[in-house]
Design a protein around this motif. Sequence first.
Motif, short mmCIF file in Angstrom:
data_model
loop_
_atom_site.label_atom_id
_atom_site.label_comp_id
_atom_site.label_asym_id
_atom_site.label_seq_id
_atom_site.Cartn_x
_atom_site.Cartn_y
_atom_site.Cartn_z
N GLN A 1 -19.56 -31.14 -49.00
CA GLN A 1 -20.94 -31.62 -48.86
C GLN A 1 -21.28 -31.87 -47.39
N HIS A 2 -20.34 -32.46 -46.66
CA HIS A 2 -20.57 -32.70 -45.23
C HIS A 2 -20.70 -31.38 -44.47
N LEU A 3 -19.86 -30.43 -44.81
CA LEU A 3 -19.94 -29.11 -44.16
C LEU A 3 -21.27 -28.42 -44.46
N LYS A 4 -21.77 -28.61 -45.66
CA LYS A 4 -23.07 -28.02 -46.01
C LYS A 4 -24.16 -28.56 -45.09
N VAL A 5 -24.17 -29.86 -44.86
CA VAL A 5 -25.16 -30.47 -43.97
C VAL A 5 -24.99 -29.94 -42.55
N LEU A 6 -23.75 -29.87 -42.09
CA LEU A 6 -23.48 -29.38 -40.74
C LEU A 6 -23.88 -27.91 -40.59
N ARG A 7 -23.66 -27.12 -41.63
CA ARG A 7 -24.07 -25.71 -41.62
C ARG A 7 -25.59 -25.59 -41.56
#
Length: 109
Positions: A43-49
């Motif tokens: 989920q955090h990676l999705k936001v960063l992407r």
Amino acid sequence: MTDVWYAVSDSTRRQVLARVAAGPCSVGEIADALPVSMAAVSQHLKVLREAGLVSMTPAGRRRIYQARLEGLAELRAELDTYWTQALQSFKEVAEASYRAETTEQKEQQ
């Protein structure tokens, strides 16, 4: 697209970003280095992407994440703007203070 400031506002996301900036890695590798689940890392990676700070490359069943230099450069450029403004303000205050002190000293002589 997610706002870059929102993306880095969360301390766990900053830790995820720091891990990815150290070198390409998978969700599992990031989760192993942090006290959060793989689902949370995803989920955090999705936001960063969505903010343009990381990119993802498929590698078989895994996804490898790495920092996007362009996204980090944009973030740095914005921070540099604030830093430049702060330094300019400090310079103006220091110069005004110096002028006032110099004027006061001349008047006392």
